[in-house]
Design a protein around this motif. Structure first.
Motif, PDB file in Angstrom:
ATOM      1  N   ALA A   1      28.082  47.046  -6.340  1.00  0.00           N
ATOM      2  CA  ALA A   1      26.893  47.632  -6.958  1.00  0.00           C
ATOM      3  C   ALA A   1      26.309  46.576  -7.882  1.00  0.00           C
ATOM      4  O   ALA A   1      27.046  45.736  -8.402  1.00  0.00           O
ATOM      5  CB  ALA A   1      27.279  48.864  -7.752  1.00  0.00           C
ATOM      6  N   SER A   2      25.008  46.608  -8.069  1.00  0.00           N
ATOM      7  CA  SER A   2      24.411  45.584  -8.915  1.00  0.00           C
ATOM      8  C   SER A   2      23.202  46.109  -9.671  1.00  0.00           C
ATOM      9  O   SER A   2      22.634  47.143  -9.330  1.00  0.00           O
ATOM     10  CB  SER A   2      23.968  44.400  -8.044  1.00  0.00           C
ATOM     11  OG  SER A   2      23.029  44.847  -7.069  1.00  0.00           O
ATOM     12  N   GLY A   3      22.833  45.357 -10.693  1.00  0.00           N
ATOM     13  CA  GLY A   3      21.591  45.608 -11.411  1.00  0.00           C
ATOM     14  C   GLY A   3      20.495  44.792 -10.744  1.00  0.00           C
ATOM     15  O   GLY A   3      20.725  43.648 -10.352  1.00  0.00           O
TER      16      GLY A   3
ATOM     17  N   PHE B   1      27.036  46.118 -19.591  1.00  0.00           N
ATOM     18  CA  PHE B   1      25.844  45.870 -18.789  1.00  0.00           C
ATOM     19  C   PHE B   1      25.000  44.889 -19.599  1.00  0.00           C
ATOM     20  O   PHE B   1      25.251  44.664 -20.787  1.00  0.00           O
ATOM     21  CB  PHE B   1      25.078  47.182 -18.549  1.00  0.00           C
ATOM     22  CG  PHE B   1      25.809  48.136 -17.624  1.00  0.00           C
ATOM     23  CD1 PHE B   1      25.975  47.825 -16.273  1.00  0.00           C
ATOM     24  CD2 PHE B   1      26.337  49.327 -18.101  1.00  0.00           C
ATOM     25  CE1 PHE B   1      26.661  48.702 -15.422  1.00  0.00           C
ATOM     26  CE2 PHE B   1      27.018  50.204 -17.252  1.00  0.00           C
ATOM     27  CZ  PHE B   1      27.180  49.882 -15.912  1.00  0.00           C
ATOM     28  N   GLU B   2      23.980  44.322 -18.986  1.00  0.00           N
ATOM     29  CA  GLU B   2      23.221  43.280 -19.660  1.00  0.00           C
ATOM     30  C   GLU B   2      22.238  43.847 -20.706  1.00  0.00           C
ATOM     31  O   GLU B   2      21.730  44.955 -20.557  1.00  0.00           O
ATOM     32  CB  GLU B   2      22.421  42.459 -18.630  1.00  0.00           C
ATOM     33  CG  GLU B   2      23.270  41.539 -17.792  1.00  0.00           C
ATOM     34  CD  GLU B   2      24.279  42.257 -16.902  1.00  0.00           C
ATOM     35  OE1 GLU B   2      23.926  43.333 -16.378  1.00  0.00           O
ATOM     36  OE2 GLU B   2      25.414  41.771 -16.770  1.00  0.00           O
TER      37      GLU B   2
ATOM     38  N   TYR C   1      19.192  40.182 -18.798  1.00  0.00           N
ATOM     39  CA  TYR C   1      18.594  40.428 -17.471  1.00  0.00           C
ATOM     40  C   TYR C   1      17.479  39.415 -17.222  1.00  0.00           C
ATOM     41  O   TYR C   1      17.380  38.829 -16.142  1.00  0.00           O
ATOM     42  CB  TYR C   1      18.005  41.849 -17.395  1.00  0.00           C
ATOM     43  CG  TYR C   1      19.005  42.968 -17.157  1.00  0.00           C
ATOM     44  CD1 TYR C   1      19.851  42.959 -16.044  1.00  0.00           C
ATOM     45  CD2 TYR C   1      19.076  44.057 -18.022  1.00  0.00           C
ATOM     46  CE1 TYR C   1      20.750  44.004 -15.813  1.00  0.00           C
ATOM     47  CE2 TYR C   1      19.963  45.111 -17.807  1.00  0.00           C
ATOM     48  CZ  TYR C   1      20.801  45.080 -16.705  1.00  0.00           C
ATOM     49  OH  TYR C   1      21.684  46.111 -16.463  1.00  0.00           O
TER      50      TYR C   1
ATOM     51  N   VAL D   1      22.503  41.350 -10.266  1.00  0.00           N
ATOM     52  CA  VAL D   1      23.614  40.932 -11.134  1.00  0.00           C
ATOM     53  C   VAL D   1      24.734  41.962 -11.064  1.00  0.00           C
ATOM     54  O   VAL D   1      24.485  43.159 -11.026  1.00  0.00           O
ATOM     55  CB  VAL D   1      23.126  40.723 -12.601  1.00  0.00           C
ATOM     56  CG1 VAL D   1      22.403  41.951 -13.151  1.00  0.00           C
ATOM     57  CG2 VAL D   1      24.285  40.354 -13.532  1.00  0.00           C
ATOM     58  N   GLY D   2      25.958  41.456 -11.014  1.00  0.00           N
ATOM     59  CA  GLY D   2      27.097  42.374 -10.952  1.00  0.00           C
ATOM     60  C   GLY D   2      28.371  41.728 -11.468  1.00  0.00           C
ATOM     61  O   GLY D   2      28.395  40.532 -11.781  1.00  0.00           O
ATOM     62  N   MET D   3      29.427  42.554 -11.537  1.00  0.00           N
ATOM     63  CA  MET D   3      30.657  42.115 -12.205  1.00  0.00           C
ATOM     64  C   MET D   3      31.811  41.830 -11.237  1.00  0.00           C
ATOM     65  O   MET D   3      32.979  41.908 -11.622  1.00  0.00           O
ATOM     66  CB  MET D   3      31.111  43.187 -13.205  1.00  0.00           C
ATOM     67  CG  MET D   3      30.051  43.576 -14.215  1.00  0.00           C
ATOM     68  SD  MET D   3      30.621  44.932 -15.244  1.00  0.00           S
ATOM     69  CE  MET D   3      29.067  45.521 -15.928  1.00  0.00           C
TER      70      MET D   3
ATOM     71  N   THR E   1      21.823  49.606  -8.276  1.00  0.00           N
ATOM     72  CA  THR E   1      22.035  50.935  -8.878  1.00  0.00           C
ATOM     73  C   THR E   1      21.228  51.152 -10.152  1.00  0.00           C
ATOM     74  O   THR E   1      21.167  52.269 -10.662  1.00  0.00           O
ATOM     75  CB  THR E   1      23.531  51.138  -9.205  1.00  0.00           C
ATOM     76  OG1 THR E   1      23.955  50.050 -10.015  1.00  0.00           O
ATOM     77  CG2 THR E   1      24.369  51.213  -7.949  1.00  0.00           C
ATOM     78  N   ASP E   2      20.639  50.100 -10.676  1.00  0.00           N
ATOM     79  CA  ASP E   2      19.855  50.230 -11.909  1.00  0.00           C
ATOM     80  C   ASP E   2      18.943  49.018 -12.019  1.00  0.00           C
ATOM     81  O   ASP E   2      19.172  48.011 -11.364  1.00  0.00           O
ATOM     82  CB  ASP E   2      20.786  50.318 -13.123  1.00  0.00           C
ATOM     83  CG  ASP E   2      21.798  49.190 -13.131  1.00  0.00           C
ATOM     84  OD1 ASP E   2      22.854  49.335 -12.489  1.00  0.00           O
ATOM     85  OD2 ASP E   2      21.511  48.139 -13.730  1.00  0.00           O
TER      86      ASP E   2
ATOM     87  N   VAL F   1      25.737  54.644 -12.178  1.00  0.00           N
ATOM     88  CA  VAL F   1      25.870  53.577 -11.179  1.00  0.00           C
ATOM     89  C   VAL F   1      26.543  54.140  -9.924  1.00  0.00           C
ATOM     90  O   VAL F   1      26.079  53.954  -8.796  1.00  0.00           O
ATOM     91  CB  VAL F   1      26.677  52.380 -11.763  1.00  0.00           C
ATOM     92  CG1 VAL F   1      27.174  51.461 -10.659  1.00  0.00           C
ATOM     93  CG2 VAL F   1      25.843  51.610 -12.772  1.00  0.00           C
TER      94      VAL F   1
HETATM   95  N1  HPA Z   1      24.799  44.705 -14.434  1.00  0.00           N
HETATM   96  C1  HPA Z   1      26.020  44.276 -14.088  1.00  0.00           C
HETATM   97  N2  HPA Z   1      26.768  44.883 -13.206  1.00  0.00           N
HETATM   98  C2  HPA Z   1      26.286  45.984 -12.625  1.00  0.00           C
HETATM   99  C3  HPA Z   1      25.023  46.484 -12.942  1.00  0.00           C
HETATM  100  C4  HPA Z   1      24.240  45.806 -13.900  1.00  0.00           C
HETATM  101  O1  HPA Z   1      23.119  46.201 -14.243  1.00  0.00           O
HETATM  102  N3  HPA Z   1      24.828  47.588 -12.194  1.00  0.00           N
HETATM  103  C5  HPA Z   1      25.947  47.751 -11.444  1.00  0.00           C
HETATM  104  N4  HPA Z   1      26.826  46.781 -11.707  1.00  0.00           N
END
Ligand code: HPA
Length: 270
Positions: free
Chosen positions: A111-113, A190-191, A196, A207-209, A232-233, A248
């Motif tokens: 999942a990522s931003g 989160f950032e 961001y 961006v993700g972890m 996801t955001d 998320v």
């Molecule tokens: N930032 C980092 N990792 C994430 C994010 C995010 O906005 N959304 C889901 N994983």
């Protein structure tokens, strides 16, 4: 380390008595793929020698061996994140083990931003490249020449052929996908809006972890990699709202059927 990798791989090989060519890391958004797998064996991480144990919500820890479509796969349900406190060696250990079990391809999801202003929350992104923003490198330290070279090439991290196949599958099933660059960060925060913005300026789309450590180690060992992400955001200025892990997960779950379908068809095509 090599001994541990080999011992763990032997344990798994003995259990499954097979050498599947495809390894899958079921990150957020791909939990549903498990339901599509005809499970032959399911091994809790706690029973696998030398495996770390996963702690984060929504990531049950077990290694699944089974049939997806007509292909045998080894799927990690649950991965190890750097933010959980694991060292990079621990985060990437299972990928090394999978290589020694015999996989040739590694499929990863996350999942990522979203950073790309043209994209929406819920977007599915095929990862074309990454930026490693983790504070520790998984290959730091003595190089195991048996695993790969001291200075591995990273010019073609995400396999173009696999990505093109995925694009075609998406097109055939009327699923819209984007292609973009993933920046991997340590988290667990989160950032901030400024962060961001910085990652967008650096050239990233999402961006993700996770993912980056595993992919680096996979490429070190010359595995073919396919990466897919669900936005996801939003990290786009003017669109940023408060988020939580639960939100998320919720957005990821909505996109799950589409991501599952792409993965399933891609596995079939190997
Ligand atoms: N930032 C980092 N990792 C994430 C994010 C995010 O906005 N959304 C889901 N994983």
């Amino acid at each position: 380390m090599l001994e541990k990798i080999k011992a763990t791989a032997s344990f798994i090989k003995e259990k499954i008595n097979d050498n599947p060519e495809i390894g899958i890391i079921l990150g957020t958004g791909l939990g549903g793929l498990v339901k599509e797998i005809e499970i032959i064996q399911s091994i809790p991480y706690s029973e696998i020698p030398n495996f770390p144990v996963s702690t984060v919500d929504g990531h049950a820890g077990r290694l699944i061996y089974g049939k997806l479509g007509d292909k045998k796969v080894l799927a990690m349900q649950g991965r190890f994140h750097f933010y959980e406190g694991y060292s990079m060696k621990e985060v990437t250990f299972p990928v090394r083990v999978l290589k020694y079990v015999g996989i040739k391809n590694l499929f990863v999801s996350n999942a990522s931003g979203g950073l790309n202003p043209g994209w929406q929350v819920g977007e599915i992104v095929l990862i074309t490249d990454h930026i490693n923003f983790f504070p520790e490198h998984p290959l730091r330290g003595k190089n195991e020449n048996e695993l790969g070279p001291r200075f591995p090439d990273m010019s073609k991290c995400y396999d173009e052929r696999l990505r093109n196949k995925a694009k075609l599958i998406a097109l055939q099933h009327n699923i819209s996908v984007k292609e973009g660059v993933y920046v991997g960060v340590s988290g667990p925060t989160f950032e901030t809006p400024a962060e961001y913005k910085m990652f967008r300026l650096l050239g990233a789309d999402i961006v993700g972890m996770s993912t980056v450590p595993e992919v680096i180690v996979a490429r070190h060992m010359d595995l073919k990699v396919f990466g897919i992400s669900i936005v996801t955001d939003s990290g786009v200025p003017g669109e940023i709202v408060e988020i939580s892990h639960e939100e998320v997960q919720e957005v990821a779950m909505k996109a799950e059927p589409k991501m599952t379908l792409i993965m399933k068809e891609l596995v079939k095509s190997i």
